[in-house]
Design an enzyme around this catalytic site. Structure first.
Site, short mmCIF file in Angstrom:
data_model
loop_
_atom_site.label_atom_id
_atom_site.label_comp_id
_atom_site.label_asym_id
_atom_site.label_seq_id
_atom_site.Cartn_x
_atom_site.Cartn_y
_atom_site.Cartn_z
N HIS A 182 79.85 81.38 39.62
CA HIS A 182 80.69 80.83 40.71
C HIS A 182 79.95 80.87 42.05
O HIS A 182 80.59 81.02 43.11
CB HIS A 182 82.00 81.61 40.85
CG HIS A 182 82.75 81.76 39.58
ND1 HIS A 182 83.68 80.85 39.14
CD2 HIS A 182 82.68 82.73 38.61
CE1 HIS A 182 84.17 81.24 37.97
NE2 HIS A 182 83.57 82.38 37.63
N SER A 194 59.38 69.64 59.99
CA SER A 194 60.31 68.75 60.69
C SER A 194 59.59 68.10 61.86
O SER A 194 58.69 68.68 62.46
CB SER A 194 61.50 69.58 61.18
OG SER A 194 62.08 68.99 62.32
N LYS A 251 64.17 47.27 30.05
CA LYS A 251 62.88 47.88 30.38
C LYS A 251 62.74 48.36 31.83
O LYS A 251 62.36 49.51 32.04
CB LYS A 251 61.76 46.93 29.97
CG LYS A 251 61.65 46.81 28.44
CD LYS A 251 60.58 45.87 27.98
CE LYS A 251 60.96 44.41 28.07
NZ LYS A 251 62.20 44.02 27.37
N1 ARG Z 1 60.78 39.18 27.05
C1 ARG Z 1 61.86 39.36 26.14
C2 ARG Z 1 62.47 40.74 26.35
O1 ARG Z 1 61.89 41.50 27.03
C3 ARG Z 1 61.37 39.22 24.76
C4 ARG Z 1 62.41 38.77 23.78
C5 ARG Z 1 62.87 37.43 24.13
N2 ARG Z 1 63.52 36.77 23.07
C6 ARG Z 1 64.23 35.69 23.31
N3 ARG Z 1 64.74 35.11 22.30
N4 ARG Z 1 64.43 35.24 24.52
O2 ARG Z 1 63.51 41.05 25.85
#
Ligand code: ARG
Length: 513
Positions: free
Chosen positions: A158, A279, A327
């Site tokens: 706590h 600072s 990604k």
């Molecule tokens: N550049 C695409 C990705 O990162 C690859 C797959 C794309 N496939 C498609 N049918 N548009 O997901």
């Protein structure tokens, strides 16, 4: 403008805005090694299975090996107008060999199985690096001198001082937690380590593929059989993101302790100067900014997990372009997590604890009151609940006098008044933080012996993970070098079946999942 590889049915090109909105070449840079390795494995398989003519496969392999070398020299550049890494490499091969020859490479494959294969291959590397980075930090945490076993810190519940612990106990606690992150990363590695290659667009193909061959050449442990699942699945990404998010959150707890405890009010720890900044206006300041940034950035890794879960939840099976955006967020989480682990390793080396201050805080915060209650149970045969009450009354009375447990004279007097006398010298011994610390001999407790036992267990786990790391790195390296060697031998006129037989002889068999 380059003619689109998919341009056959189109009369009009996409606008620059649309290209900007959809391209992913900047993100795909990290996948170049995987895409090339994968292309080489795929073409080896196409040649071996006689899906494309041997001479064509040889020419494509020669071209791909050149691109590999270019990539190794850091010279392979992706062109944004070609959308992604897959189209870039295919276009490079076609520009090299012409469409009649280079155009064979994409037989029996789709970007849908390709992109997931790339991402899985990249993730395997990331997990290996994340395990290594965790083990480096854990090693620093576990390499403490014997003095740390008796260097006192208040343990908190706590956010209130609860019971005395030691610096060694604190360090092993974080090492123990980080070892779970390592196990989680290894689990995420296992789920990523399944080959979707050969699933094609979503439904498989009529060509006589050998999916096991490509999986082995790419160092995968198994083939993810079902074509629709293989192209649709993103749960391996979520699991990886979850491992990064949990790891980030765990590191953030250490960060919070460092930030809080380095403030004057605690004065329990100081980071080395190299891990703090000053600072612009207040000359006296030394701010633990590394720990603060890590605490804040746990939000970024958590955000990635939420993004991925949300992105995928509404998509029917089969590829949708929503998935392309997995990604950039994941890359951000990876960079955040790995850089935090690395900077924390240096920071952990330079942490200086003030155990005198720790001991004072333990005294001043009644952190050994439980020991007196335990004394009544063990030595006077009093029930714990009653002992708790008596000790609580002592604490209340001392607080009213503005005193602490350190005032053993006052304490002894009050206890006599409560009808439970304890000699002052006994009281001074029982209530000393060090007595408490050394007396918690239960497994996993604070006593030096218990901490040493835990340290030995944790070290054993580190050894096991280090062996995994070496094995896994070696396995991936040899799959890559075997693939490249096989391609070179075939380019030099070797026979597909014979060369691949030899190349895969040393590689472990794959299973199906
Ligand atoms: N550049 C695409 C990705 O990162 C690859 C797959 C794309 N496939 C498609 N049918 N548009 O997901």
């Amino acid at each position: 403008m380059t003619e689109k590889l998919w341009g056959g049915r189109f009369d009009e090109d996409i606008t620059p805005d649309v290209l900007d909105y959809t391209l992913t070449t900047d993100v795909d840079v990290r996948l170049i090694f995987a895409d090339l390795w994968q292309d080489i494995a795929h073409v080896l398989m196409l040649g071996r299975q006689e899906i494309i003519p041997g001479e064509t496969a040889r020419a494509v392999l020669r071209s791909l090996l050149r691109l590999w070398e270019e990539h190794e020299r850091g010279e392979l550049k992706l062109r944004p107008e070609l959308e992604d890494v897959h189209f870039n490499i295919e276009q490079m091969v076609i520009e090299d060999l012409g469409r009649e020859t280079g155009g064979h490479m994409h037989t029996a494959r789709s970007r849908n199985d390709q992109v997931s294969t790339d991402a899985r291959m990249y993730l395997r590397r990331v997990h290996v690096n994340a395990v290594a980075a965790n083990l480096a930090l854990i090693d620093v945490l576990l390499s403490f001198p014997e003095d740390d076993l008796l260097a006192i810190l208040p343990g908190y519940t706590h956010s209130q001082a609860a019971q005395p612990v030691s610096v060694g106990f604190w360090k092993t606690a974080h090492a123990s937690m980080l070892l779970r992150d390592v196990r989680r990363l290894r689990g995420a590695f296992d789920r990523a380590d399944e080959s979707p290659l050969g699933a094609c667009a979503l439904a498989g193909t009529s060509f006589p593929l050998d999916r096991e061959l490509t999986a082995r050449l790419l160092g995968f442990r198994s083939v993810l059989s079902h074509a629709l699942d293989a192209t649709s699945a993103r749960d391996y990404l979520m699991e990886s993101a979850a491992a990064f998010a949990i790891g980030g959150s765990n590191l953030s707890r250490m960060a919070e302790e460092i930030v809080m405890w380095s403030g004057h009010e605690y004065s329990l720890v100081e980071v080395s100067d190299a891990y703090a900044t000053g600072s612009s206006i207040m000359p006296q300041k030394k701010n633990p900014v590394v720990a603060e940034l890590a605490r804040g950035r746990a939000g970024r890794t958590a955000g990635t997990l939420v993004q991925l879960l949300t992105m995928a939840k509404g998509i029917t099976l089969g590829y949708s372009c929503d998935l392309q955006d997995d990604k950039p967020y994941l890359w951000d989480a990876i960079d955040t997590y790995l850089s935090t682990l690395r900077v924390f390793t240096g920071q952990a080396k330079g942490l200086r604890f003030d155990s005198k201050r720790g001991e004072d805080l333990c005294w001043d915060n009644f952190s050994t009151a439980t020991e007196l209650a335990n004394h009544f149970v063990a030595e006077h045969g009093i029930a714990f609940r009653e002992a708790h009450h008596i000790t609580g009354s002592l604490v209340g009375a001392l607080l009213k006098r503005g005193a602490t447990l350190r005032d053993t004279k006052a304490g002894a007097e009050i206890l006599t008044g409560l009808g439970h006398p304890v000699a002052e010298s006994v009281l001074a011994h029982i209530l000393a933080p060090r007595t408490a610390l050394t007396s918690y001999t239960s497994p996993g407790g604070t006593s030096p012996h218990s901490v040493e036992a835990v340290r030995a267990e944790l070290r054993e786990a580190v050894e096991d993970h280090t062996a995994w790391l070496d094995r896994t790195r070696r396995g991936l390296d040899s799959a890559l070098s075997d693939t490249l060697r096989a391609a070179r031998e075939i380019v030099d006129g070797g026979d597909f079946a014979e060369v691949l037989e030899r190349a895969t002889a040393g590689l472990p068999p794959v299973t199906r999942s």
